[in-house]
Design an enzyme around this catalytic site. Sequence first.
Site, PDB file in Angstrom:
ATOM      1  CG  ASP A  62      41.789  15.643  33.366  1.00 58.69           C
ATOM      2  OD1 ASP A  62      41.097  15.163  34.282  1.00 58.69           O
ATOM      3  OD2 ASP A  62      42.657  14.989  32.773  1.00 58.69           O
ATOM      4  CG  ASN A 123      49.333   9.460  24.816  1.00 53.97           C
ATOM      5  OD1 ASN A 123      49.209   9.505  26.040  1.00 53.97           O
ATOM      6  ND2 ASN A 123      48.668  10.253  23.998  1.00 53.97           N
ATOM      7  CG  HIS A 125      47.632  11.361  28.476  1.00 53.80           C
ATOM      8  ND1 HIS A 125      46.678  11.126  27.510  1.00 53.80           N
ATOM      9  CD2 HIS A 125      47.142  10.764  29.590  1.00 53.80           C
ATOM     10  CE1 HIS A 125      45.680  10.441  28.032  1.00 53.80           C
ATOM     11  NE2 HIS A 125      45.936  10.208  29.281  1.00 53.80           N
ATOM     12  CD  GLU A 130      46.627  13.675  24.718  1.00 52.25           C
ATOM     13  OE1 GLU A 130      47.463  12.772  24.944  1.00 52.25           O
ATOM     14  OE2 GLU A 130      45.406  13.435  24.583  1.00 52.25           O
TER      15      GLU A 130
HETATM   16  C1  F6R Z   1      42.098  11.589  34.250  1.00 48.71           C
HETATM   17  C2  F6R Z   1      43.361  11.895  33.615  1.00 48.71           C
HETATM   18  C3  F6R Z   1      44.012  10.967  32.645  1.00 48.71           C
HETATM   19  C4  F6R Z   1      44.076   9.530  33.130  1.00 48.71           C
HETATM   20  C5  F6R Z   1      44.806   8.635  32.131  1.00 48.71           C
HETATM   21  C6  F6R Z   1      44.725   7.171  32.527  1.00 48.71           C
HETATM   22  O1  F6R Z   1      41.682  12.637  35.106  1.00 48.71           O
HETATM   23  O2  F6R Z   1      43.871  12.946  33.847  1.00 48.71           O
HETATM   24  O3  F6R Z   1      45.305  11.430  32.360  1.00 48.71           O
HETATM   25  O4  F6R Z   1      44.728   9.473  34.363  1.00 48.71           O
HETATM   26  O5  F6R Z   1      44.254   8.787  30.870  1.00 48.71           O
HETATM   27  O6  F6R Z   1      43.386   6.750  32.456  1.00 48.71           O
HETATM   28  P1  F6R Z   1      42.900   5.374  33.052  1.00 48.71           P
HETATM   29  O7  F6R Z   1      43.117   5.429  34.521  1.00 48.71           O
HETATM   30  O8  F6R Z   1      41.436   5.285  32.719  1.00 48.71           O
HETATM   31  O9  F6R Z   1      43.718   4.307  32.402  1.00 48.71           O
END
Ligand code: F6R
Length: 222
Positions: A62, A123, A125, A130
């Site tokens: 992303d 959450n 995701h 989401e």
């Molecule tokens: C990042 C991504 C997000 C993260 C998720 C966890 O490229 O796709 O889905 O993997 O938000 O984030 P962290 O690792 O910062 O807790």
Amino acid sequence: MRIRRNTYQKVCHQIASTIKKLVNDSEFSVLGLATGSTPIGIYEQLRKMDVDFKKTLTYNLDEYVGLDKSHPQSYKYFMNEHLFKHKEFHSNNFPDEKLCPYYDSMIDNSDGIDIQILGIGTNGHIAFNEPGTPRDSVTRIVDLTENTIKDNSRFFNSIDEVPTQARTMGIETIMKSKEIYLVAQGKHKKEILEKAMYGDITPEIPASFLQEHQNLKVYYSD
Ligand code: F6R
């Protein structure tokens, strides 16, 4: 579904070693990469390893909408700092404005992602899919939820600076990966990880779709 528990250090070393083996043993390899705090240790290990990535293509999950690659919170900037400026790759792709419409067919044309690294949001995701995201979603532009904007605001000077949209691989895009490594680090991730892996498969917890993947490994560390 088994959740493998180990120290963060060991989890990262194990995954980095698996990537190293794939890259060394293949004529050509394709990695799906994540940003955020979770994969930092994996990239740290890869930087130290003797691996030649010149025949490796990467597809990041992303990228924020509206942040230039020179912005320290853009995912391009993040990947440069943690990996790409240290190791030379065949090419590094992001679902940015230019590539987003073609991202899924580009991945297909590269013969699919060999190893996809994933973190999980509090959450549920995965990437920026989401709650409410359908199983057949592909790479597209999405609105971020308040929960995610709040979680990500720790990296910005104020919550007003956090982008409200991103471009992300879809659930379908991720599910097509040949092998997936899902990593959850920290006690705040334990409950959602268990729900996603042992609860109902539902769009309300996008990570729960991963239960249907044939080649998924799940790691948790405190
Ligand atoms: C990042 C991504 C997000 C993260 C998720 C966890 O490229 O796709 O889905 O993997 O938000 O984030 P962290 O690792 O910062 O807790």
